[in-house]
Motif scaffolding. Sequence first.
Motif, PDB file in Angstrom:
ATOM      1  N   ASP A   1      56.744   3.530  42.439  1.00  0.00           N
ATOM      2  CA  ASP A   1      55.548   4.352  42.600  1.00  0.00           C
ATOM      3  C   ASP A   1      55.786   5.794  42.141  1.00  0.00           C
ATOM      4  O   ASP A   1      55.004   6.685  42.446  1.00  0.00           O
ATOM      5  N   SER A   2      56.871   6.019  41.410  1.00  0.00           N
ATOM      6  CA  SER A   2      57.222   7.335  40.846  1.00  0.00           C
ATOM      7  C   SER A   2      57.596   8.355  41.913  1.00  0.00           C
ATOM      8  O   SER A   2      57.431   9.555  41.710  1.00  0.00           O
ATOM      9  N   THR A   3      58.060   7.892  43.069  1.00  0.00           N
ATOM     10  CA  THR A   3      58.481   8.804  44.136  1.00  0.00           C
ATOM     11  C   THR A   3      59.857   8.403  44.640  1.00  0.00           C
ATOM     12  O   THR A   3      60.320   7.287  44.397  1.00  0.00           O
ATOM     13  N   PHE A   4      60.491   9.343  45.323  1.00  0.00           N
ATOM     14  CA  PHE A   4      61.622   8.974  46.164  1.00  0.00           C
ATOM     15  C   PHE A   4      61.307   9.496  47.544  1.00  0.00           C
ATOM     16  O   PHE A   4      60.566  10.458  47.716  1.00  0.00           O
ATOM     17  N   ARG A   5      61.811   8.829  48.536  1.00  0.00           N
ATOM     18  CA  ARG A   5      61.520   9.177  49.925  1.00  0.00           C
ATOM     19  C   ARG A   5      62.819   9.427  50.665  1.00  0.00           C
ATOM     20  O   ARG A   5      63.806   8.743  50.427  1.00  0.00           O
ATOM     21  N   VAL A   6      62.766  10.397  51.550  1.00  0.00           N
ATOM     22  CA  VAL A   6      63.923  10.748  52.360  1.00  0.00           C
ATOM     23  C   VAL A   6      63.619  10.369  53.806  1.00  0.00           C
ATOM     24  O   VAL A   6      62.618  10.815  54.364  1.00  0.00           O
ATOM     25  N   PHE A   7      64.464   9.533  54.356  1.00  0.00           N
ATOM     26  CA  PHE A   7      64.344   9.126  55.751  1.00  0.00           C
ATOM     27  C   PHE A   7      65.450   9.836  56.510  1.00  0.00           C
ATOM     28  O   PHE A   7      66.617   9.763  56.126  1.00  0.00           O
ATOM     29  N   GLY A   8      65.086  10.542  57.573  1.00  0.00           N
ATOM     30  CA  GLY A   8      66.063  11.319  58.318  1.00  0.00           C
ATOM     31  C   GLY A   8      66.232  10.853  59.737  1.00  0.00           C
ATOM     32  O   GLY A   8      65.444  10.068  60.250  1.00  0.00           O
TER      33      GLY A   8
END
Length: 166
Positions: A143-150
């Motif tokens: 989806d052209s994103t990166f996600r950061v899970f913290g």
Amino acid sequence: MSHSSRSRTTSARVPATRRSRCGTLAPVSAFRRCYGHGNACNSVAFSLRGDTIASTDADGIVKLWDVRMVQESASGDASAFPANGCCFDPSGKFLAVASDDGSVKMFDTQTMTVAHELTGHEDCVQAVAFDPRGQFLVSAGSDSTFRVFGRLSALPASRSAGATLR
């Protein structure tokens, strides 16, 4: 000349090369082959201790391999969708698996069950990586994103959406 005899004579193994620290090229060849996936193997990762390898495939199957015994030690099912990438957290307790269903599955490596499912991507998840301390996980998607899970240690055994960075 038959096809089989041609393939035997033309399939001579040519070793790959790599650069050593001195800059010279040294031959590299496969040490072991591990069989066990029924479809394309999409990703592999070593645990930080180096005693376990994780592998994922196009059927959504995740396998753990004991490096010392050179055999499969456990397996789990991520989903009916392909499992595209994987990585161990620094402790080796969890294995993050990128899935074509748009989620990241966090497997407990002792039970090979999904302990957490991280959501938020609108398309396939292609890759995952932990930070060196294991506090954050980043996922890259189609989806052209990166996600950061913290704060992964504080996650309940449920779904959690990550922050989107564009």
